[in-house]
Scaffold this active site. Structure first.
Site, PDB file in Angstrom:
ATOM      1  N   HIS A   9     -38.904   7.864  36.827  1.00  0.00           N
ATOM      2  CA  HIS A   9     -39.592   7.971  35.888  1.00  0.00           C
ATOM      3  C   HIS A   9     -40.299   6.662  35.010  1.00  0.00           C
ATOM      4  O   HIS A   9     -39.523   5.686  35.346  1.00  0.00           O
ATOM      5  CB  HIS A   9     -39.150   9.569  34.712  1.00  0.00           C
ATOM      6  CG  HIS A   9     -37.257   8.546  34.608  1.00  0.00           C
ATOM      7  ND1 HIS A   9     -37.791   7.607  33.671  1.00  0.00           N
ATOM      8  CD2 HIS A   9     -35.965   9.368  34.775  1.00  0.00           C
ATOM      9  CE1 HIS A   9     -36.143   7.848  33.273  1.00  0.00           C
ATOM     10  NE2 HIS A   9     -35.930   9.073  34.207  1.00  0.00           N
TER      11      HIS A   9
HETATM   12  P1  TYD Z   1     -32.494  11.406  34.207  1.00  0.00           P
HETATM   13  O1  TYD Z   1     -32.828  10.724  33.104  1.00  0.00           O
HETATM   14  O2  TYD Z   1     -33.637  12.130  34.899  1.00  0.00           O
HETATM   15  O3  TYD Z   1     -31.686  10.428  35.256  1.00  0.00           O
HETATM   16  P2  TYD Z   1     -31.865   9.779  36.272  1.00  0.00           P
HETATM   17  O4  TYD Z   1     -32.819   8.981  35.797  1.00  0.00           O
HETATM   18  O5  TYD Z   1     -30.391   8.964  35.782  1.00  0.00           O
HETATM   19  O6  TYD Z   1     -32.559  10.163  36.896  1.00  0.00           O
HETATM   20  O7  TYD Z   1     -31.774  12.901  33.692  1.00  0.00           O
HETATM   21  C1  TYD Z   1     -30.971  13.606  34.317  1.00  0.00           C
HETATM   22  C2  TYD Z   1     -31.167  15.276  33.699  1.00  0.00           C
HETATM   23  O8  TYD Z   1     -30.143  15.332  32.596  1.00  0.00           O
HETATM   24  C3  TYD Z   1     -32.055  15.674  32.967  1.00  0.00           C
HETATM   25  O9  TYD Z   1     -31.895  17.326  33.360  1.00  0.00           O
HETATM   26  C4  TYD Z   1     -31.682  15.147  31.765  1.00  0.00           C
HETATM   27  C5  TYD Z   1     -30.484  15.124  31.548  1.00  0.00           C
HETATM   28  N1  TYD Z   1     -30.048  14.321  30.522  1.00  0.00           N
HETATM   29  C6  TYD Z   1     -29.746  15.162  28.954  1.00  0.00           C
HETATM   30  O10 TYD Z   1     -29.341  16.216  28.814  1.00  0.00           O
HETATM   31  N2  TYD Z   1     -29.199  14.097  28.439  1.00  0.00           N
HETATM   32  C7  TYD Z   1     -29.064  12.442  28.272  1.00  0.00           C
HETATM   33  O11 TYD Z   1     -28.959  11.322  27.912  1.00  0.00           O
HETATM   34  C8  TYD Z   1     -29.472  12.056  29.822  1.00  0.00           C
HETATM   35  C9  TYD Z   1     -30.047  10.591  29.444  1.00  0.00           C
HETATM   36  C10 TYD Z   1     -30.156  13.236  31.021  1.00  0.00           C
END
Ligand code: TYD
Length: 137
Positions: free
Chosen positions: A54
Site C-alpha cells: 500500500h
Molecule cells: P496494515 O497497515 O495494512 O499492515 P501492513 O502494512 O504491515 O501489512 O495494517 C494491518 C491491519 O492492522 C489493518 O486492518 C489496519 C490495522 N492497523 C491498525 O488498526 N492500527 C495501526 O496503527 C496499523 C498500522 C494497522
C-alpha cells in the site's frame, strides 16, 4: 511523482558496550525528521509472507529492523528500489506517495515503525491501480 531518493537510510546513534551489549536511540527532531505520534511493530511473519502492499497519502514513517532483517521494495509508480534493512541502528525513512512492500523477513525478525500520525485508514491507498493513477506521472 515522488522522488525515490526522498526515502533514505537514517543512521541512529549506537551506544556500544562490549560487556553489556548495545543500545540504539531514535529521538524526534534529532534523528527522526517528523513528530512521532505512533509506534507499531510487526513480528512473527511466517516465511514467504509479505507485508505492506500500500501507499500513504500523507504519512511519514521510519522503519527499523530492531531484530533480524527484511527487504523493503519502494515504488514511486515509475521506478522501484530495493532496500535491505539488517542493522538495528539503521532506519528507512518512507515519505508519502510511495508504494511499499516488506518481504523476506528473517526468522524472528521484528520491524518497528515510527509514524508521523495516528492510524487513519482513509489516508491509505490500497489499490495499486489507484496509486498509479495518482502518483505514476
Ligand atoms: P496494515 O497497515 O495494512 O499492515 P501492513 O502494512 O504491515 O501489512 O495494517 C494491518 C491491519 O492492522 C489493518 O486492518 C489496519 C490495522 N492497523 C491498525 O488498526 N492500527 C495501526 O496503527 C496499523 C498500522 C494497522
Amino acid at each position: 511523482m515522488t522522488n525515490l531518493n526522498d526515502c533514505k537510510i537514517i543512521t541512529l546513534k549506537k551506544i556500544a558496550d562490549k560487556t553489556r551489549g548495545n543500545l540504539t536511540v531514535a529521538e524526534q527532531a534529532i534523528d527522526v525528521p517528523f513528530e512521532i505520534k505512533r509506534a507499531y511493530w510487526i513480528y512473527d511473519v511466517p516465511g514467504g509472507e509479505s507485508r505492506g502492499g500500500h501507499a500513504h497519502k500523507s504519512l511519514r514513517q521510519l522503519l527499523i529492523p530492531v531484530s533480524g532483517s527484511f527487504k523493503v521494495v519502494l515504488d514511486n509508480g515509475a521506478e522501484k528500489k530495493e532496500v535491505l534493512l539488517n542493522h538495528p541502528w539503521e532506519g528507512l525513512l518512507i515519505v508519502p506517495g510511495i508504494w511499499r512492500t516488506l518481504e523476506d523477513f528473517s526468522s524472528g525478525s521484528v520491524c518497528m515503525c515510527l509514524a508521523s500520525d495516528h492510524y487513519d485508514e482513509s489516508e491509505y491507498i490500497r489499490d495499486y491501480g489507484e496509486f498509479k493513477a495518482i502518483y505514476g506521472k
